[in-house]
Design a protein around this motif. Structure first.
Motif, PDB file in Angstrom:
ATOM      1  N   MET A   1      25.389  56.307  49.031  1.00  0.00           N
ATOM      2  CA  MET A   1      24.760  55.013  49.119  1.00  0.00           C
ATOM      3  C   MET A   1      24.159  54.884  50.518  1.00  0.00           C
ATOM      4  N   ASN A   2      22.869  54.528  50.572  1.00  0.00           N
ATOM      5  CA  ASN A   2      22.169  54.326  51.841  1.00  0.00           C
ATOM      6  C   ASN A   2      22.081  52.837  52.143  1.00  0.00           C
ATOM      7  N   HIS A   3      22.078  52.525  53.416  1.00  0.00           N
ATOM      8  CA  HIS A   3      21.988  51.132  53.830  1.00  0.00           C
ATOM      9  C   HIS A   3      20.664  50.917  54.551  1.00  0.00           C
ATOM     10  N   ASP A   4      19.906  49.903  54.147  1.00  0.00           N
ATOM     11  CA  ASP A   4      18.627  49.554  54.770  1.00  0.00           C
ATOM     12  C   ASP A   4      18.871  48.357  55.684  1.00  0.00           C
ATOM     13  N   GLY A   8      19.105  44.375  54.823  1.00  0.00           N
ATOM     14  CA  GLY A   8      20.523  44.093  54.671  1.00  0.00           C
ATOM     15  C   GLY A   8      21.069  44.515  53.316  1.00  0.00           C
ATOM     16  N   LEU A   9      20.236  45.232  52.540  1.00  0.00           N
ATOM     17  CA  LEU A   9      20.649  45.665  51.213  1.00  0.00           C
ATOM     18  C   LEU A   9      21.009  47.143  51.216  1.00  0.00           C
ATOM     19  N   ALA A  10      21.876  47.511  50.346  1.00  0.00           N
ATOM     20  CA  ALA A  10      22.251  48.906  50.189  1.00  0.00           C
ATOM     21  C   ALA A  10      21.570  49.463  48.943  1.00  0.00           C
ATOM     22  N   ALA A  11      20.980  50.652  49.070  1.00  0.00           N
ATOM     23  CA  ALA A  11      20.358  51.308  47.916  1.00  0.00           C
ATOM     24  C   ALA A  11      21.475  51.870  47.042  1.00  0.00           C
ATOM     25  N   PHE A  12      21.351  51.645  45.765  1.00  0.00           N
ATOM     26  CA  PHE A  12      22.398  52.074  44.847  1.00  0.00           C
ATOM     27  C   PHE A  12      21.743  52.748  43.646  1.00  0.00           C
TER      28      PHE A  12
END
Length: 83
Positions: A1-4, A8-12
């Motif tokens: 999981m990457n965090h942008d 403030g959202l996490a890529a899922f």
């Protein structure tokens, strides 16, 4: 999981390949060993032909208009003639 950090959202991501394979296997198993796909398709073609048989002139014009517009499938492979 990457965090942008900018949003403030996490890529899922979630891979449904295994679930889809299992679902399809369950559908085929549910059909049973005596299911005949060729007979099923033939029965669908017969039902389609009956559904659109015996149309009066106005109904036939409407049918032809819907086929031309792509709303209904026309005649062709796997499809019985409506007349």
């Amino acid at each position: 999981m990457n965090h942008d950090d900018s949003t403030g959202l996490a890529a899922f991501t979630f891979d449904l390949t295994a679930d889809e394979s299992r679902r399809r296997a369950e559908v085929v198993a549910g059909l049973g060993e005596h299911w005949d796909p060729v007979a099923a398709l033939s029965g669908e073609d017969e039902a389609y032909a009956l559904l659109y048989s015996g149309l009066d002139a106005e109904q036939q014009r409407t049918y032809d208009m819907l086929v031309a517009a792509g709303v209904l499938p026309g005649e062709g492979p796997g499809r019985a003639a409506p007349h």
